[in-house]
Enzyme design. Structure first.
Site: not given
Length: 270
Positions: A52, A166, A170
């Protein structure tokens, strides 16, 4: 000539779901789908490297699953290289990678700036090809193989108003999955993706725009009659990382309660 196995042999299906002794990396493990994926992999025996950007989130999920925390900026090449070097050096093996990293900016198509396009390239796509590159380098060097599973989106499979950049990234990710499956298959590397629809993540749950009316509208338009949650996506990712899917590669599986089957392009969004 290789000896073909007997097609009548019944495998131990339960053992094909186990990941005992394996090492899997979850990119974006700190919350939502990544958090659930770390738990899913650990529940089936894997040692999970919980990656992370924020130290506290990486530490927390690693503690929950008995894994290893790692903090870095995944859109930077040096950081990704350091991650996979660390995994190989400290853990001695790599069996799978789950990459759930990705965010979106809601804007009409004609209002997108150059910065918006570059931001989506970095946040949605760049880390994906870097992860593929450095995982493959490890597997090529060690003569082993593994599985990589990305989180794509139905936004890349259908029109996505106010999500043009976006959705485009994708779609590119799912194209990358298909090409990587073909190029890397001979090395023993499988590459797949899960394409969720609207997911009730903790971030979405905290968004005041998700009113009860909006939730009910989404449920009413979904064939399964329920919302999609991070655990639903993590379950599909677990399948792609397990030997149960050993003959599946190059696929992008929709996890959306059947909305894609309806060609539903106007699910309510905040």
């Amino acid at each position: 000539m290789p000896v073909e196995p007997d097609a009548n042999i019944v495998p131990d299906y339960a053992s094909l779901m186990r990941l005992d002794g394996q090492v899997h990396v979850v990119l974006g493990a700190g919350q939502g789908i990544g958090h659930q994926s770390a738990h899913a992999l650990a529940a089936y025996g894997a040692k999970v490297v919980c990656v992370d950007r924020e130290q506290d989130r990486a530490d927390e999920v690693a503690k929950e699953v008995g894994g290893v925390p790692w903090v870095g900026e995944l859109t930077e090449r040096d950081s990704m290289a350091e991650l996979f070097d660390h995994v190989g050096r400290e853990l001695g093996r790599l069996d799978g990678v789950v990459d759930i990293v990705g965010l979106a900016r809601y804007k009409p198509l004609t209002e997108l700036t150059d910065d918006d396009w570059q931001w989506h390239l970095d946040v949605v796509l760049k880390h994906a090809y870097l992860a593929l590159e450095y995982a493959t380098r490890y597997w090529r060097r060690t003569g082993t193989g593994g599985s990589v599973a990305f989180v794509a989106s139905v936004a890349g499979k259908q029109s996505s108003p106010k999500l043009a950049a976006y959705g485009a990234m994708k779609a590119a990710l799912m194209s990358l999955v298909r090409t990587a499956a073909v190029e890397l298959g001979p090395l023993g590397i499988r590459v797949n993706a899960v394409a969720p629809g609207v997911v009730r993540t903790p971030r979405a749950q905290a968004n005041p725009k998700w009113t009860r009316e909006l939730l009910d509208a989404n449920i009413a338009k979904t064939p399964t009659g329920r919302l999609t949650y991070p655990a639903d996506v993590a379950a599909a990712l677990l399948f792609f990382l397990s030997p149960l899917s050993r003959q599946i590669t190059g696929e992008s599986l929709a996890v959306d309660g059947g909305n894609m089957a309806l060609f539903n392009v106007d699910s309510p969004t905040p």
